[in-house]
Design an enzyme around this catalytic site. Structure first.
Site, PDB file in Angstrom:
ATOM      1  CD  GLU A   1      -4.763   4.265   0.974  1.00 38.89           C
ATOM      2  OE1 GLU A   1      -5.304   5.388   1.015  1.00 38.89           O
ATOM      3  OE2 GLU A   1      -4.183   3.744   1.935  1.00 38.89           O
TER       4      GLU A   1
ATOM      5  CG  ASP B   1      -0.214   4.511   6.496  1.00 39.24           C
ATOM      6  OD1 ASP B   1      -0.114   4.051   5.342  1.00 39.24           O
ATOM      7  OD2 ASP B   1      -1.241   5.076   6.909  1.00 39.24           O
ATOM      8  CG  HIS B   2       0.134  -0.018   4.470  1.00 41.17           C
ATOM      9  ND1 HIS B   2      -0.710  -1.092   4.680  1.00 41.17           N
ATOM     10  CD2 HIS B   2      -0.652   1.100   4.534  1.00 41.17           C
ATOM     11  CE1 HIS B   2      -1.944  -0.653   4.871  1.00 41.17           C
ATOM     12  NE2 HIS B   2      -1.938   0.668   4.798  1.00 41.17           N
TER      13      HIS B   2
ATOM     14  CG  ASP C   1      -4.787  -2.226   3.086  1.00 35.95           C
ATOM     15  OD1 ASP C   1      -5.261  -2.923   4.001  1.00 35.95           O
ATOM     16  OD2 ASP C   1      -4.654  -0.995   3.171  1.00 35.95           O
TER      17      ASP C   1
ATOM     18  CG  ASP D   1      -0.677  -4.411   4.097  1.00 37.51           C
ATOM     19  OD1 ASP D   1      -1.217  -3.786   3.168  1.00 37.51           O
ATOM     20  OD2 ASP D   1      -0.318  -3.885   5.171  1.00 37.51           O
TER      21      ASP D   1
ATOM     22  CG  ASN E   1      -1.878   1.164   1.226  1.00 37.05           C
ATOM     23  OD1 ASN E   1      -1.518   2.291   0.885  1.00 37.05           O
ATOM     24  ND2 ASN E   1      -3.122   0.937   1.644  1.00 37.05           N
TER      25      ASN E   1
ATOM     26  CG  ASN F   1      -8.325  -1.487   5.236  1.00 44.79           C
ATOM     27  OD1 ASN F   1      -7.537  -1.001   6.046  1.00 44.79           O
ATOM     28  ND2 ASN F   1      -8.585  -0.928   4.073  1.00 44.79           N
TER      29      ASN F   1
END
Length: 278
Positions: free
Chosen positions: A37, A251-252, A150, A222, A10, A152
């Site tokens: 993203e 942030d991943h 991802d 992930d 991501n 989530n």
């Protein structure tokens, strides 16, 4: 031994994170990459720079939000699906499927679902149901498939999050989200990272706030799921944490699996995989 390395990342904005992406591609040399993203329209996708790095690509962008891409080292991925079945009227760019290097890869960015309860969580669960139905057809096809992205979803409190206490109301930890993920695995998919580390805490995401990275207060959201044909070929899996430590990172962190493809006959070049029925 013929090793295939497949990764998901991501990127959280491909234009702003492009130098980090190119550095990672150069250092780690994954054969197939699923990106989520993108946060960029189709025309803003940096295909020239990615080709210069030695990768072909297909992508489905969306201005400011969402967006997915599949990269393949030394070749152009062959697109087999854009969007999940049953998505009439769904304009969010969240699923892209392609064939590359002898496997089919489904690149997905599952909806976050917050705040919950509410329409965003309802959309998450409905999208998940469409994924489960399509994944069943892929698994039953007998093709070598990886569903990477991802999701989530934090699968468990015990090994996939630093401390669930402050996340109890988050859509990532809700029983409904976890139940959908469990039903997906029950079709016969293997969670590559968890198979590699069955009893260890391992994270792929660290929030930007409250020094989550510095404290290693992470989450595992992930995932790379292997079909029954590929699970016995699983050699290794991991997280490239060094990418998260870079300046102004996503942030991943990239998450990857390696597969031993020795002895497997590849599909003739240019032949498209059969699409599961709608």
């Amino acid at each position: 031994m013929t090793i295939l390395k497949l990764a998901t990342f991501n990127i959280n904005g491909i234009r702003s994170r492009l130098p980090a992406l190119l550095e990672w591609l150069d250092k780690e040399s994954p054969d197939i990459v699923c990106l989520q993203e993108l946060k960029a329209a189709d025309e803003a996708f940096p295909i020239a720079e990615i080709r210069d790095a030695g990768y072909g690509a297909i992508w489905q962008g969306q201005r400011s939000w969402n967006g997915v891409a599949v990269l393949a080292r030394g070749m152009d991925p062959i697109e087999s699906r854009r969007g999940l079945p049953g998505g009439d009227g769904d304009t969010q760019s969240r699923y892209l499927e392609a064939a590359a290097h002898g496997v089919i890869v489904g690149c997905l960015y599952l909806p976050n679902g917050n705040p919950q309860p509410g329409p965003k969580f309802d959309y998450k669960l409905a999208w998940f149901e469409r994924l489960i139905e399509h994944a069943a057809a892929l698994h039953q096809s007998g093709y070598p498939v990886v569903l990477a992205g991802d999701y989530n979803v934090v699968p468990t409190d015990e090994l996939d999050i630093y401390n669930p206490r402050s996340w109890k109301k988050d859509a990532l930890l809700q029983p409904e989200s976890r139940e959908c993920y469990a039903r997906l695995l029950a079709q016969g998919w293997t969670d590559a990272l968890r198979a590699q580390y069955p009893d260890e805490r391992i994270y792929t995401f660290w929030d930007y706030f409250r020094q989550h990275w510095e404290r290693d207060a992470g989450l595992r959201i992930d995932h790379l799921l292997l079909s029954a044909e590929l699970a016995p070929r699983h050699k290794d899996a991991g997280v490239d944490r060094w990418v998260r430590a870079k300046t102004k990172p996503s942030d991943h962190a990239p998450t990857w699996v390696t597969l031993d493809m020795s002895g497997r006959k590849r599909r003739p070049a240019g032949r498209r995989p059969v699409r599961p029925a709608r």
